[in-house]
Design an enzyme around this catalytic site. Structure first.
Site, short mmCIF file in Angstrom:
data_model
loop_
_atom_site.label_atom_id
_atom_site.label_comp_id
_atom_site.label_asym_id
_atom_site.label_seq_id
_atom_site.Cartn_x
_atom_site.Cartn_y
_atom_site.Cartn_z
N CYS A 2 0.25 12.52 -12.79
CA CYS A 2 -0.08 13.88 -12.43
C CYS A 2 -1.60 13.98 -12.37
CB CYS A 2 0.45 14.83 -13.48
SG CYS A 2 2.18 14.57 -13.83
N ARG A 27 -1.86 12.65 -6.53
CA ARG A 27 -1.22 12.09 -7.73
C ARG A 27 0.17 12.65 -7.96
NH1 ARG A 27 -5.69 9.97 -10.92
NH2 ARG A 27 -4.27 9.65 -12.63
N TRP A 74 3.77 15.15 -10.87
CA TRP A 74 4.78 14.23 -10.37
C TRP A 74 5.81 14.13 -11.47
CZ3 TRP A 74 6.63 9.21 -11.64
CH2 TRP A 74 7.43 8.63 -10.65
N ASN A 98 -1.05 14.20 -18.16
CA ASN A 98 -0.70 13.14 -17.22
C ASN A 98 -0.24 11.95 -18.04
OD1 ASN A 98 -0.63 11.13 -15.23
ND2 ASN A 98 -2.82 10.68 -15.51
N GLY A 99 0.93 11.37 -17.72
CA GLY A 99 1.41 10.21 -18.46
C GLY A 99 2.76 10.51 -19.09
N GLU A 480 6.77 -5.46 3.75
CA GLU A 480 5.93 -4.26 3.87
C GLU A 480 6.46 -3.32 4.95
OE1 GLU A 480 3.83 -2.65 2.36
OE2 GLU A 480 2.50 -1.60 3.73
N LYS A 484 7.44 0.50 4.25
CA LYS A 484 6.83 1.64 4.98
C LYS A 484 7.90 2.53 5.57
CE LYS A 484 3.69 1.68 3.81
NZ LYS A 484 2.80 0.96 3.01
N GLU A 487 9.89 4.48 2.84
CA GLU A 487 9.06 5.49 2.17
C GLU A 487 8.95 6.79 2.94
OE1 GLU A 487 5.09 4.33 -0.04
OE2 GLU A 487 5.34 3.17 1.78
N HIS A 503 22.24 -16.49 4.35
CA HIS A 503 22.81 -16.71 3.02
C HIS A 503 23.40 -15.43 2.43
CE1 HIS A 503 21.34 -20.78 3.02
NE2 HIS A 503 20.16 -20.33 3.39
N LYS A 602 0.60 9.31 -4.81
CA LYS A 602 -0.36 8.30 -4.35
C LYS A 602 -0.79 7.37 -5.46
CE LYS A 602 -2.98 6.51 -1.23
NZ LYS A 602 -2.23 5.57 -0.37
C1 F6R Z 1 3.32 2.03 -0.59
C2 F6R Z 1 2.34 2.28 -1.62
C3 F6R Z 1 2.64 1.80 -3.00
C4 F6R Z 1 1.35 1.27 -3.66
C5 F6R Z 1 1.61 0.92 -5.13
C6 F6R Z 1 0.39 0.35 -5.78
O1 F6R Z 1 2.92 2.54 0.64
O2 F6R Z 1 1.32 2.86 -1.39
O3 F6R Z 1 3.63 0.83 -3.01
O4 F6R Z 1 0.90 0.17 -2.95
O5 F6R Z 1 2.03 2.07 -5.81
O6 F6R Z 1 -0.66 1.27 -5.77
P1 F6R Z 1 -2.14 0.81 -6.01
O7 F6R Z 1 -2.54 -0.06 -4.88
O8 F6R Z 1 -2.93 2.08 -6.05
O9 F6R Z 1 -2.17 0.06 -7.30
#
Ligand code: F6R
Length: 607
Positions: A2, A27, A74, A98-99, A480, A484, A487, A503, A602
């Protein structure tokens, strides 16, 4: 995960709190809230959902108090409702958090046994009640907080206001970041310097275990044992300009488009463009020659950057790499050699799992390297050597430009390691560096594929499952691509090593399943093309991403996206662009919240 902010303002605090929270919404955005002192009494405004709902509530019911705290959430404990929104208040204190408080169940039972009445399902509310209990027993606000802290287990940052205390904010951190902002006759607390940027650039980062009492005339900091300590104030380089979308519809679109530029900026820090040699940034020098092994750890997209880097370090530097996702790394208890290098990769530099792995590796005597995008972050500050990426602020929750900047920095480090270890000659280095230098141009060319990719969006949007296949360094890009897509479009997607499909996962394939195949025309193309035929024979809709030569040899597909031909080494960066565009346009076509997809945040500061 958060965002928290606290302000001792000259005028009404609420507008400033909202301004700070706007920068922290990355966040979490499940709910938001503020509490200010109105004639000495704590008054809260809270709203479910995004910050704009809180803003509307403040327009309808303004607050004028000069002392306040704010929060963007969050959700961890309890649904994202108004009742669970912070600040939480009890008996003359309000708190934002936060936490995670790991022992909140026992504490809640104990407090309820003593007569406390809870109004939320959060772990946070126990903190408010613990402090209220200590206040009721006669403790001063600071001592009440310090007593409460002793009862808490977990990783957290907290900010408090107290009834009747117009000139007091208390903050505390253990595990999660918290910064103090210094102002003339004002004081601030924030989850990071970004939140404080509109108010001040004079910032003090609290150390783990610290507790701070702020007044308008100064700050007093205490360490975990309660002893007064001094912590340096630094100038934060975080710009106060609000990052905006420019002409783009979404931050993600803008960030995808910025990649040629920011990859260029990142590379300039690592490549001497005149000599064509790798030159690490000042202060980031590292000699890879004495290493036996390299440990890499990260989460999500950053982990996939690490997976690509494993191929590079092993091939160019003959350096064996141990890699695992950060939430698992330390539980494997891998044997680590003191003096070895552990490389953490993180955009935010605040990811709790990555930070915990960093601490685990440091405790085993490893040297810590960090590839990070936020130079003031906790991971950057805890590392022995920082390898910065220069992606700029990434706002879209789905990482794009930070990923390709991580790849470019890791590529440069792998070349440096190859030279240090005598595996690459000067000539090899020159060839690899010239491939890196071409990247911004080739990525810009890949962006021209956007119109073609947009036309595929309806096909992807109809699918329930999408598979991504790749071999070699295209395999992590397949992972990846799937991440993407799921997500931001909420379509189920999985990435597989192309050879692994037969497999088991091939059982999923039928005419309703788009299968994205990433296949540069390189030494592995023939094998991937055979795997592609296996899928085509079962009716799978092949969307092939390849180069001109690959397209000539591929046979029939549902669609072929032709990216510029690049040296095989840098193809992960080129192929990252179309997989980002597929996810983006599918999500836009489906009308999801591209920049702030559901359930995500984020910066993930809980384990
Ligand atoms: C996916 C994404 C997450 C981050 C992950 C690590 O699009 O953004 O999977 O890559 O949460 O975050 P960081 O790089 O901030 O440690």
């Amino acid at each position: 995960m958060c965002g928290i902010v606290g302000i001792l303002a000259r005028d009404a605090a609420a507008p400033q709190l909202v301004d700070g929270l706007k920068r922290l919404e990355y966040r979490g955005y499940d709910s938001a809230g503020v509490a200010t002192l109105e004639d000495g009494r704590i008054v809260r405004r809270r709203a479910e959902g995004k910050l704009r709902n809180l803003e509307a509530s403040l327009v309808a019911h303004p607050l004028s108090g000069r002392t306040g705290i704010g929060h963007t959430r969050w959700a961890t404990h309890g649904a994202p409702t108004e009742a669970n929104a912070h600040p939480h208040a009890a008996g003359g204190v309000a708190v934002v958090h936060n936490g995670i408080i790991e022992n909140y169940r026992e504490l809640r039972a104990e407090l309820e046994g003593a007569g406390a009445v809870f109004e939320s399902q959060t772990d946070t509310e126990v903190v408010a009640h613990l402090v209220a209990q200590a206040l009721a027993a006669g403790a001063t606000p600071r001592l009440a907080v310090q007593q409460a802290l002793k009862r808490l287990r977990g990783a957290f940052a907290l900010a408090f206001v107290f009834e009747g205390e117009e000139d007091l904010l208390i903050g505390a951190r253990r595990g999660s970041p918290l910064a103090i902002g210094h102002g003339e006759g004002e004081g601030y607390l924030g989850s990071d310097a970004v939140a404080l940027a509109p108010f001040t650039d004079a910032v003090t980062y609290l150390e783990d275990g610290d507790c701070v009492a702020l007044s308008r005339s100064g700050v007093e900091i205490f360490d975990e044992a309660g002893a007064p300590v001094s912590r340096d104030a630094v100038r934060s380089a975080v710009a106060s300009v609000v990052v905006d979308k420019g002409a783009y519809r979404h931050f993600m679109a803008k960030e995808i488009a910025e990649q040629p530029e920011v990859v260029g900026h990142s590379l300039v820090r690592y490549v001497d463009m005149t000599t064509g040699r790798i030159r690490l940034p000042a202060g980031s020098d590292f000699d890879f020659s004495g290493l036996d092994r390299l440990a890499i750890s990260a989460c999500g997209t950053a982990y996939y950057a690490g997976l690509v880097a494993r191929y590079w370090f092993e091939k160019f530097a003959r350096l064996p790499v141990d890699i695992d996702i950060a939430s698992e790394f330390r539980y494997r208890e891998p044997p680590l050699t003191p003096g070895g290098l552990a490389l953490m990769i993180s955009q935010s530099g605040e990811t709790a799992d990555t930070l915990a792995t960093l601490r685990f590796c440091a405790a085993q005597g490893m040297k810590i390297g960090a590839v990070v995008n936020v130079p003031t972050s906790t991971i950057a500050r805890a590392a022995d050597v920082v390898f910065p990426t220069v992606a700029g602020v990434e706002v879209g929750v789905a990482s794009t430009k930070a990923f390709t900047c991580q790849l470019s920095v890791l590529a440069a480090l792998a070349i440096k390691a190859g030279r240090d270890r005598g595996v690459l000659s000067e000539n090899d280095e020159a060839k690899l560096v010239s491939a890196l230098i071409e990247l911004p141009r080739l990525m810009a060319e890949s962006l021209h594929l956007e119109d073609q990719i947009e036309k595929l969006a309806p096909t992807f949007a109809k699918a329930q499952d999408v598979l991504y296949l790749g071999r070699g360094t295209s395999y992590p890009i397949a992972l990846e691509g799937a991440l993407k897509l799921k997500e931001i479009s909420y379509i189920h997607a999985e990435g597989y090593a192309a050879g692994e499909l037969k497999h088991g996962p091939i059982a999923l394939v039928d005419e309703n399943v788009p299968v994205v195949v990433l296949a540069p025309y390189d030494a592995l193309f023939e094998k991937t093309a055979s795997n592609m035929q296996e899928v085509a024979a079962r009716g799978g809709k092949i969307v092939l991403i390849t180069d001109q030569e690959g397209a000539r040899h591929a046979g029939e597909t549902f669609a072929t996206i032709v990216v510029p031909k690049a040296y095989a080494f840098v193809s992960p960066l080129i192929y990252a662009v179309p997989i980002q565009l597929i996810a983006y346009h599918t999500a836009v076509f489906m009308g999801t919240d591209v920049d702030q997809p559901r359930n995500l945040a984020k910066s993930v500061t809980v384990e």
